[in-house]
Scaffold this motif. Structure first.
Motif, PDB file in Angstrom:
ATOM      1  N   MET A   1       0.050-116.781 -48.229  1.00 12.34           N
ATOM      2  CA  MET A   1       0.851-117.558 -49.182  1.00 12.34           C
ATOM      3  C   MET A   1       2.174-116.839 -49.446  1.00 12.34           C
ATOM      4  N   THR A   2       3.291-117.580 -49.334  1.00 10.15           N
ATOM      5  CA  THR A   2       4.612-117.022 -49.583  1.00 10.15           C
ATOM      6  C   THR A   2       4.961-117.144 -51.058  1.00 10.15           C
ATOM      7  N   LEU A   3       5.265-116.021 -51.677  1.00  7.28           N
ATOM      8  CA  LEU A   3       5.677-116.026 -53.076  1.00  7.28           C
ATOM      9  C   LEU A   3       7.195-116.145 -53.141  1.00  7.28           C
ATOM     10  N   LEU A   4       7.670-117.166 -53.839  1.00  5.96           N
ATOM     11  CA  LEU A   4       9.110-117.401 -53.929  1.00  5.96           C
ATOM     12  C   LEU A   4       9.590-117.276 -55.367  1.00  5.96           C
ATOM     13  N   SER A   5      10.760-116.692 -55.521  1.00  6.78           N
ATOM     14  CA  SER A   5      11.403-116.619 -56.832  1.00  6.78           C
ATOM     15  C   SER A   5      12.370-117.789 -56.942  1.00  6.78           C
ATOM     16  N   THR A   6      11.934-118.844 -57.605  1.00  4.65           N
ATOM     17  CA  THR A   6      12.709-120.082 -57.646  1.00  4.65           C
ATOM     18  C   THR A   6      13.333-120.347 -59.010  1.00  4.65           C
ATOM     19  N   GLY A   7      13.119-119.458 -59.966  1.00  2.00           N
ATOM     20  CA  GLY A   7      13.800-119.627 -61.238  1.00  2.00           C
ATOM     21  C   GLY A   7      12.906-119.454 -62.443  1.00  2.00           C
ATOM     22  N   THR A   8      13.554-119.151 -63.546  1.00  2.95           N
ATOM     23  CA  THR A   8      12.874-118.987 -64.824  1.00  2.95           C
ATOM     24  C   THR A   8      13.777-119.604 -65.894  1.00  2.95           C
ATOM     25  N   ASP A   9      13.395-119.514 -67.158  1.00  3.96           N
ATOM     26  CA  ASP A   9      14.268-120.004 -68.223  1.00  3.96           C
ATOM     27  C   ASP A   9      15.420-119.010 -68.390  1.00  3.96           C
ATOM     28  N   TYR A  10      16.636-119.455 -68.049  1.00  2.00           N
ATOM     29  CA  TYR A  10      17.748-118.513 -67.997  1.00  2.00           C
ATOM     30  C   TYR A  10      18.077-117.938 -69.368  1.00  2.00           C
ATOM     31  N   GLU A  11      18.092-118.754 -70.394  1.00  4.45           N
ATOM     32  CA  GLU A  11      18.484-118.260 -71.709  1.00  4.45           C
ATOM     33  C   GLU A  11      17.514-117.197 -72.214  1.00  4.45           C
ATOM     34  N   THR A  12      16.228-117.380 -71.933  1.00  6.43           N
ATOM     35  CA  THR A  12      15.245-116.366 -72.324  1.00  6.43           C
ATOM     36  C   THR A  12      15.485-115.066 -71.559  1.00  6.43           C
TER      37      THR A  12
END
Length: 403
Positions: A1-12
């Protein structure tokens, strides 16, 4: 399984670092005037986990997307433009690991990052070096490798635990990346960077005198992540956008607080002078354009990252080509508008704002220095050749003495 960093809550995410950015900003002018290297601000960022924002959440990071990383770097550059550039090699090496398959070796690097360790740069050689030649060599020994040579423009190396070194194998002649620990006497880092801008990036000379490199820390250069050229450029573009934010900030604050007026001006207060307000509006619009352009290029890089494990080679090539072109187009725009904004700043202010105690000249010097990286004239030609003739952009290049 490929783990991707696709985003989080930017303001937090950003809220965690903004108090640190503010502390960095408070002392940025004093550091500039006294040429104080930002060891302490780098430490604050390391302790807060800034170097791990791109790591997948499953690996202990924040899972930030590339647009979020570059926006965060712009906020940091607004506080002090030296710091994103000082961390450029670190985030590039993190990106390289993100593009590799999951493995115990990759987890070891992730754990080092989580422990606050960062990576600096050691790629460029100066002096009597022919174009295409690499004098820095790694030689295999019984328990690993020995690295010998000298680099300049070693951005971030003064602050780093590891240096990402471009070298050539003495046995096969192959080009490699060697990850060398700075915690050994055989690695000498010298603060001799004498550029007129970006003076606190920890660049300068690095010398390797049979420095030890672990066996697994020598990597075939051809295995580096495909969009690395666009990525390195994008860090500089995010930095230019941050400088633009600082120029806009200083223009607005300077006009708002200025009391002296000219007898032939347009109002009894500078803040009400229509011509001065027009200048501030022009600066703001240029910065807006650069930020929008950098954001769009960041999205192209995110697409290249997300497709890296795709089984369709054509999709990978297409995404990487788009990322390189987008980064080049953004460079053309940012390299023109931000130095202009840094000059126009003084038309909004006055002669008293040229005092060295304010260090407002740093904005132009820093922007011009960054804009001089990776000559923009060649980017224009490459974009034109791509649009007219369908010729792929230049992804990698070297510099050295010509014939």
């Amino acid at each position: 399984m490929t783990l991707l960093s696709t985003g989080t809550d930017y303001e937090t995410l950003a809220a965690r670092f903004r108090p640190i950015f503010e502390r960095i900003s408070d002392e940025s002018v004093a550091r500039e005037i006294n040429r104080t290297l930002p060891y302490e601000p780098i430490r604050w960022l390391k302790e807060a986990g800034f170097g791990t924002v791109r790591l997948p959440r499953e690996k202990g990071g924040d899972g930030a997307s590339l647009p979020q990383l570059f926006h965060l770097l712009s906020e940091l550059a607004e506080a002090d433009s030296n710091l994103p550039q000082a961390l450029r090699a670190h985030f590039a090496f993190v990106e390289d690991q993100l593009n590799r398959p999951d493995s115990a070796q990759r987890d070891r690097w992730f754990n080092r990052f989580l422990d606050g360790e960062i990576v600096g740069s050691g790629w460029t050689e100066t002096g009597d070096v022919a174009l295409g030649d690499v004098i820095t060599k790694v030689t295999p020994v019984e328990n690993g490798w020995r690295l010998t040579g000298e680099k300049f423009y070693s951005t971030g190396a003064l602050f780093a635990d590891w240096i990402d070194v471009f070298a050539r194998r003495s046995d096969t002649g192959g080009d490699v990346i060697a990850l060398v620990s700075t915690h050994q006497s055989e690695v000498e880092r010298v603060d001799d960077w004498d550029g007129f801008g970006q003076r606190l990036t920890g660049s300068g000379s690095t010398r390797f005198r049979d420095a030890f490199v672990e066996h697994e820390h020598v990597i075939d250069f051809a295995e580096r992540f495909r969009y690395q050229t666009a990525f390195y450029q994008q860090v500089l573009l995010a930095t230019l956008a941050g400088i633009g934010r600082a120029i806009e900030r200083d223009a607005a604050n300077g006009v708002k607080n200025r009391r002296r007026v000219y007898s032939h001006g347009n109002a009894s207060a500078v803040r009400d002078d229509a011509q001065v307000l027009q200048i501030v509006g022009q600066i703001s619009s240029w910065v807006f354009a650069v930020e929008a352009t950098v954001e769009r290029a960041s999205q192209a890089l995110q697409a290249a990252y997300e497709v890296h494990a795709d089984t369709d080679p054509a999709a990978i090539v297409q995404a990487n080509e788009r990322a390189e072109v987008a980064s080049s187009q953004a460079q053309v725009v940012a390299s023109e508008l931000i130095p202009r904004a840094a000059t126009e700043l003084f038309n909004a202010l006055g002669a008293s704002d040229t005092r060295t105690s304010k260090a407002l000249d740093r904005h132009w010097r820093n922007a011009r220095t960054i804009a001089s990286h990776n000559p923009v004239i060649y980017k224009n030609r490459s974009i034109g050749n791509w649009r007219v003739n369908g010729v792929s952009p230049v992804y990698l290049w070297q510099i050295g003495n010509g014939s």
